[in-house]
Scaffold this motif. Structure first.
Motif, mmCIF file in Angstrom:
data_model
loop_
_atom_site.group_PDB
_atom_site.id
_atom_site.type_symbol
_atom_site.label_atom_id
_atom_site.label_comp_id
_atom_site.label_asym_id
_atom_site.label_seq_id
_atom_site.Cartn_x
_atom_site.Cartn_y
_atom_site.Cartn_z
ATOM 1 N N ARG A 185 20.072 19.817 11.979
ATOM 2 C CA ARG A 185 20.936 20.943 11.621
ATOM 3 C C ARG A 185 22.159 20.965 12.531
ATOM 4 O O ARG A 185 22.023 20.923 13.752
ATOM 5 N N THR A 196 26.104 14.745 5.517
ATOM 6 C CA THR A 196 25.143 15.707 4.976
ATOM 7 C C THR A 196 23.946 14.995 4.367
ATOM 8 O O THR A 196 22.792 15.358 4.617
ATOM 9 N N ARG A 213 28.294 24.021 3.070
ATOM 10 C CA ARG A 213 27.308 25.111 3.139
ATOM 11 C C ARG A 213 25.895 24.552 3.295
ATOM 12 O O ARG A 213 25.092 25.072 4.064
ATOM 13 N N SER A 263 24.189 18.393 16.728
ATOM 14 C CA SER A 263 23.081 18.813 15.856
ATOM 15 C C SER A 263 21.801 18.941 16.673
ATOM 16 O O SER A 263 21.654 18.332 17.737
ATOM 17 N N THR A 296 25.502 23.315 6.946
ATOM 18 C CA THR A 296 25.476 24.319 8.008
ATOM 19 C C THR A 296 24.372 25.356 7.845
ATOM 20 O O THR A 296 23.921 25.944 8.829
ATOM 21 N N THR A 297 23.937 25.611 6.611
ATOM 22 C CA THR A 297 22.927 26.656 6.386
ATOM 23 C C THR A 297 21.623 26.117 5.807
ATOM 24 O O THR A 297 20.616 26.823 5.802
ATOM 25 N N GLY A 298 21.638 24.874 5.294
ATOM 26 C CA GLY A 298 20.452 24.332 4.657
ATOM 27 C C GLY A 298 20.186 24.905 3.283
ATOM 28 O O GLY A 298 19.099 24.739 2.731
ATOM 29 N N ARG A 299 21.179 25.549 2.694
ATOM 30 C CA ARG A 299 21.000 26.186 1.393
ATOM 31 C C ARG A 299 22.103 25.760 0.432
ATOM 32 O O ARG A 299 23.218 25.434 0.841
ATOM 33 N N THR A 350 30.559 23.458 -1.070
ATOM 34 C CA THR A 350 29.105 23.533 -1.250
ATOM 35 C C THR A 350 28.396 22.553 -0.323
ATOM 36 O O THR A 350 27.337 22.854 0.237
ATOM 37 N N LYS A 356 13.610 19.272 2.144
ATOM 38 C CA LYS A 356 14.702 20.038 1.540
ATOM 39 C C LYS A 356 15.137 19.408 0.222
ATOM 40 O O LYS A 356 15.455 20.116 -0.741
#
Length: 335
Positions: free
Chosen positions: A46, A134, A246, A41, A249-252, A243, A142
Motif C-alpha cells: 500500500r 498499481t 484511487r 509503500s 491509494t485506497t485499495g478500492r 480510478t 484484492k
C-alpha cells in the motif's frame, strides 16, 4: 543526459525507514524509484507517500544511512542504507541540479522549458507508470474481490447464475481442473465466456448445455483467459488514471467503475487470440483443442491451425471431467 540517468534506475526498489512526522515511530517501508517520484509503500504494497524527485533534499550529505526529506516543512523523513538506491537518488539529484535555471532572461526561458517538460512527462509518462505500478502491487486477494464484484454486476445483464446443487458440485470439480478461482454459469449471457480479475470466469449456459464433450467448455475457459491475460489491466485502461490512483491509494474501486466495465464486457465481442497463444493455453491446461475448434466452426476451415496443432493429436488427453460429473454439470441450469 537526464533521461539516460532516469532510465538506468527505473523501477529500482529498496528497504527504508520512514517517519511521517517528527513525533512518529519509524516504519519499515519499501522504496520504489520511479522516473518522477519516490514511492514509499508498506510491506503489503500500500502506498504511504509519494515524493517528488526534483524537490528531494538530503539532510546528511556523505553519511550512510542517508537521510532524505521531501523538501517540505512537515518533518517527514526517509532513511536509506541501500547503496544502489542512494547512488540512484544522488545521480538524479545531480542531473536535476545541473538542469536548474540560471539567473536572468535565460533563467526565465529555462524555467518555462522545464515546466513544459515536466507537464509533458506527467501527461505522457505518469498514466502508464501509475498503471504498471498499481498492477504490480495489487494483491491476489484484492483481484479476486474485484473479479467477484464484476461477476455480480454482470448478473444484472446476463441473467441469474445457475445453482442446481449437483451441478454446483460438478462445477467445483471443473473449476479445480481448469485451475481457476471461480466459475459462474449464467442463464442468459450475451458473451460465451468472460475472464475477470483474480481468476474468476463467467460462462453462458450454452457453453455447458450445447456440447457433448467437456473439452469444449474447457476450451471456452482457456480462450477467455488467453484473450484477457490481465483483466485488471483492461479494467484500469478503461477506467482511467483517476480510478487507477484511487485503487493504488485506497485499495478500492468506485462502484460506478465496476458497473461500467461489466457493461463493456457484456457488450464487447469475444477477443480474438492468436492460434499459437491459444494452443499454448490448451497444452498448459492438458486439454485437446480439436473439440473446441469444431465447436467454433463445424467445417473446420477457419480453425485449421487449432485442429492440426492440437497438443494431444495422436495421443490420449487427460479427461476434463468424468462422465457423471459432466452429466451433472450439464444440468446446472435446470429449474
Amino acid at each position: 543526459m537526464a533521461t539516460t540517468a532516469l532510465d538506468r534506475y527505473q523501477r529500482l526498489e529498496s528497504g527504508g525507514l520512514w517517519r511521517p512526522d517528527p513525533d512518529a515511530q519509524r516504519r519499515d517501508v519499501v522504496v520504489t524509484f520511479g522516473e518522477a517520484t519516490l514511492v514509499i509503500s508498506d510491506k503489503a504494497g500500500r502506498a504511504l507517500s509519494h515524493w517528488s524527485l526534483p524537490a528531494l533534499r538530503r539532510e546528511n550529505p556523505d553519511e550512510v544511512p542517508a537521510l532524505y526529506s521531501p523538501g517540505l516543512d512537515g518533518g517527514e523523513t526517509l532513511e536509506i542504507s541501500d547503496t544502489d538506491m542512494i547512488e540512484a537518488i544522488e545521480t538524479v539529484r545531480g542531473v536535476i541540479s545541473k538542469s536548474r535555471p540560471r539567473p536572468g532572461r535565460v533563467r526565465l526561458l529555462s524555467a518555462g522549458g522545464i515546466a513544459l517538460a515536466i507537464a509533458g512527462l506527467m501527461v505522457l509518462w505518469l498514466p502508464g507508470a501509475l498503471r504498471e505500478h498499481t498492477l504490480s502491487v495489487v494483491p491476489e486477494v484484492k483481484r479476486v474481490e474485484i473479479g467477484r464484484a464484476l461477476a455480480e454486476e454482470i448478473e444484472r445483464g446476463a441473467g441469474r447464475p445457475c445453482e442446481d446443487p449437483l451441478g454446483l458440485a460438478a462445477l467445483d470439480v471443473f473449476r479445480e481442473r481448469m485451475g481457476v478461482e471461480e466459475i459462474r454459469v449464467m442463464s442468459a449471457s450475451p458473451r460465451a465466456a468472460v475472464a475477470l480479475p483474480g481468476g474468476v470466469v463467467v460462462l453462458d449456459r450454452s457453453v455447458i448445455e450445447d456440447h457433448e464433450d467437456p473439452a469444449v467448455a474447457a476450451g471456452y475457459v482457456i480462450a477467455a483467459r488467453q484473450g484477457a491475460p490481465d483483466p485488471l489491466g483492461a479494467l484500469l485502461d478503461a477506467a482511467g488514471t483517476r480510478t487507477t490512483f484511487r485503487l493504488l491509494t485506497t485499495g478500492r474501486l468506485p462502484e460506478a467503475a465496476i458497473r461500467r466495465h461489466s457493461e463493456r464486457l457484456l457488450a464487447g465481442a469475444q477477443p480474438a487470440v492468436e492460434d499459437g497463444i491459444l494452443l499454448a493455453g490448451f497444452d498448459g491446461a492438458g486439454v485437446p483443442s480439436r473439440p473446441y475448434a469444431f465447436a467454433i466452426d463445424v467445417s473446420g476451415e477457419t480453425v485449421l491451425p487449432l485442429i492440426e496443432g492440437d497438443p494431444f493429436r495422436g495421443r490420449e488427453a487427460p479427461p476434463v471431467l468424468s462422465d457423471s460429473d459432466w452429466v451433472s454439470l450439464q444440468q446446472i441450469c435446470r429449474e
